[in-house]
Write a protein that holds these residues in place. Structure first.
Motif, short mmCIF file in Angstrom:
data_model
loop_
_atom_site.label_atom_id
_atom_site.label_comp_id
_atom_site.label_asym_id
_atom_site.label_seq_id
_atom_site.Cartn_x
_atom_site.Cartn_y
_atom_site.Cartn_z
N LYS A 33 10.55 43.30 49.09
CA LYS A 33 10.58 44.59 49.20
C LYS A 33 11.83 45.20 48.43
CE LYS A 33 12.97 44.40 53.69
NZ LYS A 33 12.88 44.81 54.97
N SER A 34 12.82 44.39 48.16
CA SER A 34 14.09 44.64 47.23
C SER A 34 13.61 44.30 45.94
CB SER A 34 15.35 43.95 47.76
OG SER A 34 16.20 44.02 47.02
N THR A 35 14.42 45.20 45.14
CA THR A 35 14.63 45.02 43.73
C THR A 35 15.60 43.98 43.21
OG1 THR A 35 15.66 46.72 43.27
CG2 THR A 35 13.17 47.00 43.09
N SER A 36 16.63 43.74 44.07
CA SER A 36 17.61 42.77 43.68
C SER A 36 18.13 41.64 44.56
CB SER A 36 19.04 43.84 43.89
OG SER A 36 18.88 45.01 42.85
N HIS A 37 18.42 40.69 43.93
CA HIS A 37 18.61 39.45 44.69
C HIS A 37 20.39 39.56 44.72
CE1 HIS A 37 18.64 35.07 45.76
NE2 HIS A 37 19.99 35.27 45.32
N PHE A 38 20.79 39.38 46.16
CA PHE A 38 22.33 39.49 46.11
C PHE A 38 22.90 38.05 46.94
CE2 PHE A 38 25.93 40.09 49.03
CZ PHE A 38 26.89 40.56 48.16
N PHE A 39 23.78 37.55 46.25
CA PHE A 39 24.40 36.09 46.48
C PHE A 39 25.15 36.35 47.79
CE2 PHE A 39 28.00 33.18 45.70
CZ PHE A 39 27.21 32.04 46.31
N GLN A 40 24.69 36.08 48.91
CA GLN A 40 25.28 36.41 50.25
C GLN A 40 26.68 36.14 50.52
OE1 GLN A 40 22.59 36.26 53.65
NE2 GLN A 40 20.92 36.60 52.59
N PRO A 41 27.03 34.82 50.03
CA PRO A 41 28.53 34.53 50.34
C PRO A 41 29.34 35.60 49.69
CG PRO A 41 27.28 32.51 49.87
CD PRO A 41 26.23 33.64 49.69
N GLY A 42 28.83 36.05 48.48
CA GLY A 42 29.59 37.13 47.84
C GLY A 42 30.47 38.14 48.81
N SER A 127 25.75 43.14 54.07
CA SER A 127 25.27 43.89 52.60
C SER A 127 26.67 44.13 51.77
CB SER A 127 24.66 45.32 52.82
OG SER A 127 25.70 46.33 53.50
N PRO A 128 26.40 44.28 50.64
CA PRO A 128 27.60 44.46 49.75
C PRO A 128 28.23 45.87 50.10
CG PRO A 128 25.71 43.99 48.54
CD PRO A 128 25.08 44.14 49.69
N GLU A 129 27.33 46.79 50.36
CA GLU A 129 27.88 48.29 50.66
C GLU A 129 28.80 48.29 52.07
OE1 GLU A 129 24.73 48.69 48.40
OE2 GLU A 129 24.65 47.63 50.27
N ASN A 130 28.37 47.34 53.28
CA ASN A 130 29.27 47.36 54.38
C ASN A 130 30.51 46.44 53.85
OD1 ASN A 130 27.70 48.84 56.19
ND2 ASN A 130 26.32 47.30 56.32
N SER A 131 30.36 45.54 53.18
CA SER A 131 31.40 44.70 52.74
C SER A 131 32.70 45.48 52.01
CB SER A 131 30.96 43.66 51.90
OG SER A 131 30.20 42.75 52.49
N LEU A 132 32.25 46.49 51.12
CA LEU A 132 32.99 47.14 50.55
C LEU A 132 33.49 48.03 51.43
CD1 LEU A 132 34.01 48.23 47.83
CD2 LEU A 132 32.21 49.53 47.45
#
Length: 394
Positions: A33-42, A127-132
């Motif tokens: 359902k996503s278009t992006s793969h995110f490296f979660q440890p990031g 998520s990257p957004e919540n990490s930021l």
């Protein structure tokens, strides 16, 4: 006619499996359902070092070899008896083999007040957004306490909270706030880490950095008005900023027959072959399963290799091998175990921190070209498996 393989999920395990199968004449389709793969440890590097989220994002199609079909859609049902996968758009896909690699789902509604806490401060987990958001939150923290809690003992990346505590203490020290902001780590187990062997390594390091450790603390409620975490065991911890690792669940999409899911919605599998219980044409890998091993990227990767080998006709089996990295401000170690052996003692060293940094640097290549990297990883696992068999660290 080529065997049709549907892979539900384009994360690390799903993408590696697709790329392993593609050269061997399989008709492979990845649905995500996503278009992006995110490296979660990031998430940790974003939250505690301010690294740009873009460094850890790639379009899923860019990680799949030419010839692998990619469908950007949400799976709503998998009928194992009829061999059919149905998506939100109404499409239906028939298969010869299906592999569920959709990961675990985070339940921020399970603990009262948790979603509001996430909205206030962000976290280093979801998520990257919540990490930021957490990075920006911590930049404004001048005094008080930063608390990391865990709401359920089963969660992906078991060392995640500990890495967060180490990196948070490093961040605060670099800003001259080591004596003004206290880092607190609250875990639902008897020791600083579920394995006492690993806890004995980490606890002195955490305490040396001023991290306060609370054991037998399972977050059961977040009181945002009074700024406190309340535990299932009846204690509470005050905070200025807090992050809680949420309870996890298996896939929310419907799987028929329903009994292949357990009470937490995880897919029941044979822990050695990754076959969905009762089906020789269905597999599940990674965080979406009930396998009794760490929910980690290494697990998904090794299970993907086993499934690929089995589809090619080999009697491959997954040993339950883990290799979860833990990093401090300058050193690293690994949680190394398998189904038959508990974690061994692996001392912290600067070399192991370098190994983790090298892994991060090679991650995208390892996903797209697993046939190149697998022999290298196998050599490492074979060498360290000997330590497991002897019950010794390194």
């Amino acid at each position: 006619m080529a065997n049709r393989v549907i892979i539900v999920g384009g994360g690390g395990g799903g993408a590696i499996l697709a790329n392993l199968l593609q050269p061997h004449g399989f008709d492979v389709t990845v649905i995500d359902k996503s278009t992006s793969h995110f490296f979660q440890p990031g998430n940790l590097w974003i939250a505690f070092k301010g690294v740009s989220p873009e460094k850890f994002l790639r379009p899923i199609p860019s990680l799949l070899k030419k010839g692998v079909n990619y469908v950007n859609d949400e799976v709503v049902s998998v009928d194992l008896n009829e061999r059919r996968v149905t998506t939100r758009s109404g499409r239906s896909y028939e298969y010869d083999f299906v592999v569920l690699a959709s990961g675990a789902e985070l339940d921020y509604s399970a603990v009262p007040g948790h979603r509001e806490l996430l909205e206030r401060f962000g976290d280093f987990y979801s998520s990257p957004e919540n990490s930021l958001k957490l990075w920006n939150t911590l930049r404004g923290l001048k005094e008080g306490s930063f608390v990391i809690g865990v709401a359920d003992p089963i969660y992906k990346c078991p060392p995640g909270p500990h890495k967060g505590a180490f990196l948070a203490s490093e961040l605060l020290r670099s800003r001259g706030l080591a004596g003004k902001v206290k880092v607190v780590l609250a875990v639902p187990v008897p020791h600083a880490y579920p394995s006492k062997t690993v806890a004995d390594i980490l606890e002195p390091e955490l305490k040396e950095r001023g991290v306060e450790i609370h054991t037998f603390f399972t977050v059961n409620e977040v009181d945002n008005r009074e700024n406190r975490l309340v535990s299932l065991e009846g204690e509470d911890i005050k905070f200025n900023v807090a992050v809680v690792v949420p309870p996890h669940r298996g896939p929310s999409y419907n799987i028929s027959p329903a009994e292949v899911k357990d009470q937490s919605s995880y897919v029941k599998i044979d822990k050695y072959t990754s076959n969905v219980q009762g089906f020789d044409d269905a597999y599940a890998i990674g965080d979406c399963t009930n396998a009794p091993t760490s929910k980690s990227g290494v697990t998904a990767h090794l299970q993907a290799e086993v499934v690929a080998a089995r589809l090619l006709g080999y009697d491959a089996r997954y040993s339950g091998r883990t290799n979860c990295p833990i990093i401090t401000d300058g050193k690293g170690t690994f949680v190394i175990s398998d189904y038959d052996h508990p974690p061994i003692k692996v001392r912290l060293s600067r070399f192991k921190r370098l190994m983790e940094d090298l892994f991060v640097a090679t991650y995208w290549s390892a996903v797209k070209y697993p046939e190149f990297w697998s022999p290298i990883f196998k050599a490492y696992f074979d060498a360290t498996d000997e330590f497991i068999r002897r019950g010794e660290g390194w």
